[in-house]
Design an enzyme around this catalytic site. Structure first.
Site, PDB file in Angstrom:
ATOM      1  N   SER A   1      27.796  91.538 -30.730  1.00  0.00           N
ATOM      2  CA  SER A   1      26.946  90.335 -31.054  1.00  0.00           C
ATOM      3  C   SER A   1      27.024  89.211 -29.759  1.00  0.00           C
ATOM      4  O   SER A   1      26.708  89.910 -28.788  1.00  0.00           O
ATOM      5  CB  SER A   1      27.458  89.434 -32.225  1.00  0.00           C
TER       6      SER A   1
ATOM      7  N   GLU B   1      21.534  95.772 -39.612  1.00  0.00           N
ATOM      8  CA  GLU B   1      21.919  94.724 -39.099  1.00  0.00           C
ATOM      9  C   GLU B   1      22.047  93.325 -39.802  1.00  0.00           C
ATOM     10  O   GLU B   1      22.796  92.613 -40.162  1.00  0.00           O
ATOM     11  CB  GLU B   1      21.479  94.408 -37.642  1.00  0.00           C
TER      12      GLU B   1
ATOM     13  N   HIS C   1      25.790  93.946 -39.511  1.00  0.00           N
ATOM     14  CA  HIS C   1      26.289  93.485 -38.561  1.00  0.00           C
ATOM     15  C   HIS C   1      27.561  93.174 -38.516  1.00  0.00           C
ATOM     16  O   HIS C   1      28.195  92.425 -39.404  1.00  0.00           O
ATOM     17  CB  HIS C   1      25.266  91.871 -38.132  1.00  0.00           C
TER      18      HIS C   1
END
Length: 500
Positions: free
Chosen positions: A228, A354, A420
């Site tokens: 990320s 995600e 995610h």
């Protein structure tokens, strides 16, 4: 191909230590570190909370970091504190996938401004062969540049090192939110860098370069891995230090310079808004900065930051990376086409779901799955197509993946899937796929093609982790799929790259 992959991974993961250290103490430029071994991973020495930078307090608050001066003995038996931030695992205040289902992926409570520290996990052996140094994988956490840190349950690399016994893991702390990205008027007036959180990361890598050999690591075989905003950070490093990247490659999970969001607060209002509410109101730029350094407490700053952001009607105070043309640039496509980046090999990819954990909490009924698929494409997969395609156009080695792995103890709800960050417990734990990462750290150019993972081109192939059939049942550990299968879905959604 599946048989080949399983054989290749088995060949890597021998579990035999090829290099290690025989001691629980190591001399570093910061001092003599005393580590420890626990019963869960008896073949790993853990050196936790080693300071690499001076405490960024007083006149150093909001400023570039300074390398830690020697302090004598260092108790490296417990993780150091995360940097200042508020704790968002309260499901009532912050309902999310992380608060309900995976709090182990969120930073633990408790922080300190004296937070520029790192953790090192290295194989332990009394049969030490000092002539053979090990590859090093350096971890940068995610969290949107507003939260995160090494003191997170899911970021313990001792299990991985225990199984591999053939690499060293390192995880760094760095400043986040206003402490890492202040964007203050007073800093701009004196032309001081405002992305000090990115500078923390660079300083940590410099410290690792200078010290890792004492832990049995090879400074010429290091890669940086991030997820990320941590992944975006690796790409910022890629462009900011094209002639001196220090490392030999990057591993980028769910983020790049093209998928990080644009710079915000060009008028430098957020820092002043914070100052107005912590006792530093109505001052000149220089006076405001001085007051925020010396008079405002970190506790008051974080307390107001949290209270303000709990009220969604007034928007959020945002402190994130700012274009300064030093650590973050305004023209990444142009710089790439000019070859103005490190051009080192990269492993990069995204997850199949995600946005399941990034969208607003949907409640028991779950989200609109069409919207979930569309936003996952537009926010992650399509920008990744762009970045990987640009690198392929420039003949820069890239190994691309798409992750579809999900397990009930990480993704217990029917709609979550590979959201995610959901891959991180697998990678920090015992997923054999991580043996490929160790091979990449040792030889970023040649190791993966030799093991069946080809360099990416839009006409070629990429890895799919944990492919499933139409009923959601896993049919293989991993397999190669066509690049076209991840490129073509972006023809049907609106998306754009987020050049700063």
């Amino acid at each position: 191909m599946r048989t080949h992959v399983v054989f290749a991974l088995t060949a890597i993961a021998t579990g035999v230590s090829v290099g290690a250290i025989p001691s629980l103490q190591v001399d570093t430029t910061s001092g003599r570190a005393y580590g420890m071994i626990n019963g869960s991973n008896p073949d790993v020495v853990q050196f936790l909370g080693i300071p690499y930078g001076e405490a960024p307090v007083g006149s150093l608050r909001f400023s570039p970091p300074k390398m830690k001066l020697p302090v004598g003995d260092i108790d490296a038996t417990k993780s150091g504190p995360n940097c200042p931030q508020y704790y968002s695992n309260n499901a009532t205040l912050y309902p999310s996938v992380y608060a309900y289902d995976s709090p182990f992926l969120q930073p633990l409570p408790g922080w300190s401004e004296d937070c520029l520290n790192l953790n090192i996990w290295t194989p332990y052996s009394t049969q030490h062969n000092s002539s053979e140094l090990l590859p090093v994988i350096i971890w940068i956490f995610g969290g949107g540049f507003y939260e995160g840190g090494t003191n997170t349950l899911g970021f313990d690399a001792s299990y991985w090192v225990q199984r591999s016994k053939s690499h060293i893991g390192v995880a760094m702390n760095a400043r986040v939110n206003i402490f890492g990205f202040p964007n203050a008027r007073g800093l701009h007036e004196i032309d001081e860098n405002v992305n000090v959180g990115l500078m923390d990361q660079r300083l940590a890598i410099e410290w690792i370069r200078d010290n890792i050999e004492a832990f049995g690591g090879d400074p010429s075989q290091m890669v940086v891995w991030g997820q990320s905003s941590g992944s975006a950070s690796t790409d910022y490093l890629n462009y900011a230090y094209p002639d001196d990247p220090i490392v030999g490659g990057f591993i980028q999970h769910s983020g790049s310079v093209f998928a990080t969001g644009q710079s915000k607060d060009s008028e430098m209002l957020n820092f002043t808004a914070m100052a107005q509410n912590v006792g530093c109101a109505d001052l000149s730029a220089a006076e405001e900065l001085s007051c925020m350094r010396h008079n405002a407490s970190a506790e008051d700053i974080i307390d107001y930051y949290q209270k303000y952001n709990l009220n969604p009607s007034q928007g959020a105070l945002s402190f994130t990376t700012i274009v300064d043309e030093i650590t973050k640039f305004s023209n990444y496509t142009q710089r790439a086409l000019a070859g103005n980046f490190s051009q080192l090999p990269v492993i990069s990819g995204t997850n199949g779901h995600e946005m399941a954990s990034l969208a607003s909490w949907p409640g028991p009924s779950g989200p609109n799955m069409t919207d979930l698929a569309s936003t996952t494409l537009s926010h992650q997969q399509c920008p990744e197509n762009y970045n990987a395609g640009l690198r392929a156009q420039l003949n820069v080695t890239t190994f691309r993946y798409l992750n579809n792995a999900s397990f009930p103890n990480i993704s217990p709800r029917w709609w979550e899937g590979a959201y995610h960050t959901s891959e991180l417990p697998l990678l920090f734990g015992n997923l054999r796929f991580t043996d490929l990462y160790v091979a990449f750290a040792r030889d970023p150019i040649n190791a993966l093609p030799a093991l069946g993972w080809p360099s990416y081109t839009p006409e070629g192939q990429l890895w799919l982790w944990n492919p499933k059939d139409d009923n959601g049942v896993a049919v293989a550990v991993s397999k190669l799929i066509s690049a076209e299968s991840v490129i073509s879905p972006c023809d049907d959604v609106a998306w754009s790259i987020s050049e700063p």
